[in-house]
Design a protein around this motif. Sequence first.
Motif: not given
Length: 417
Positions: A354, A356-357, A360, A366, A368, A371, A378, A380, A404-405
Amino acid sequence: MTSLSLLLWIVSAIVLQVAIFLAIGFWHHWRNYQSLRGSLAADLAGPAAPPEPNDVGAAAWTGYRTFRVDRKVVEDAAQSVCSFYLVPEDGEALPPFLPGQFLTFRLELPKVSGDSEQVVRCYSLSDAPRPEAYRVSIKRLPLGRSSNFFHDQVRVGSRLQVRAPAGHFYLDRSDSPVVLIGGGIGITPLLSMLNWCLAEQPGREIWLFYGLRHGCELVMGAALKELAAAHPNFHLHLCYSDPEPADQLPHESSHRGRIDLSLLRLTLPLKPYHFYICGPASLMESLVPALEEWGVPDSRIHFEAFGPASVKPRPAAAGLGAVPAPRRAVEAADIVVTFARSGRQFAWRPGAGSLLEFAETNGVAVDSGCRAGGCGTCQTTIRAGEVVYRQTPDYDPDPGSCLLCVCEPKTSVTLEV
Ligand code: FES
């Protein structure tokens, strides 16, 4: 009667008994085989019917609702897991949920300076839906600020801000036998599934493999053993990776070692199970591929990891509002992700997970919570470009924003974070 004819009669009787025994065994296996074949044929014919939401698929309320802690109960000998029973402060009815879903909490954590800081955390519901209260069971983690807050500062009478139950990891309502596999505190959503299943589908075959280090960590051990004694179709197996003498091993339902495929193959009769797995990433990463290699169809393996796991993501099942990723207008290699506030830019890599990942992995911080698209932490703003959702989020992001996740870029994208 001569001794020879007597001997012949005895031999004939023995042969007849063996033949009957073999015929019964063969008949049992044939029935299992036919049932397994029918189920696999259905899986091959198309996607399995989605788990049937029981009229609570949509969020039961919007935003946060105030709950009061009605009871607080320590659940293990190590005193590291505590259950909190929550009742709505407005006195209105408590909506049901799907067994396996979680609650999202907005917490005000005190800081050393005397101020407080707002954080969002998600915890699985650990009991079947009941009209009187929701229950979450939380393990104290040495460095877990929110879990320590719950254990040390949340008391009977405390008020908590809670979002409606959410999440796509919940028990199907078919009559297929079910195997629940929980590692550590990953047992909590499985307890919800177990209690719901025993109450609502009492004839359904259900197995629980519970992995833990030793008996002191056993959560609700007495209740689990009582359920196993009371329900012949519920099979409880405890797997201790670092047992203590008091754990009394070996025992037919207690094992030394971690839960692995060889234990499942030795223990489970051949049947078309649905597998539900929840626990640390290491459990997912070893068991999910092993089950697939064993021949279990994807549609029968359901999992939820605590923390990031590198198990390949699954699209949401049809009927759950899944948004399949459309064909890319732009080749993945051409996609660039810009994190505006961080002032950093990276080429997107297919399979990066994702957004998010991806953030990171590239050192972009970010916030979270769940998730899994359920809490909104998350969220945005998208300044430019488009994203595509890998699964339908339970949280509705604001217009012009994304979670984002649960999404990845469809085109080059500039994100606020
Ligand atoms: S972390 Fe909860 S919605 Fe993304």
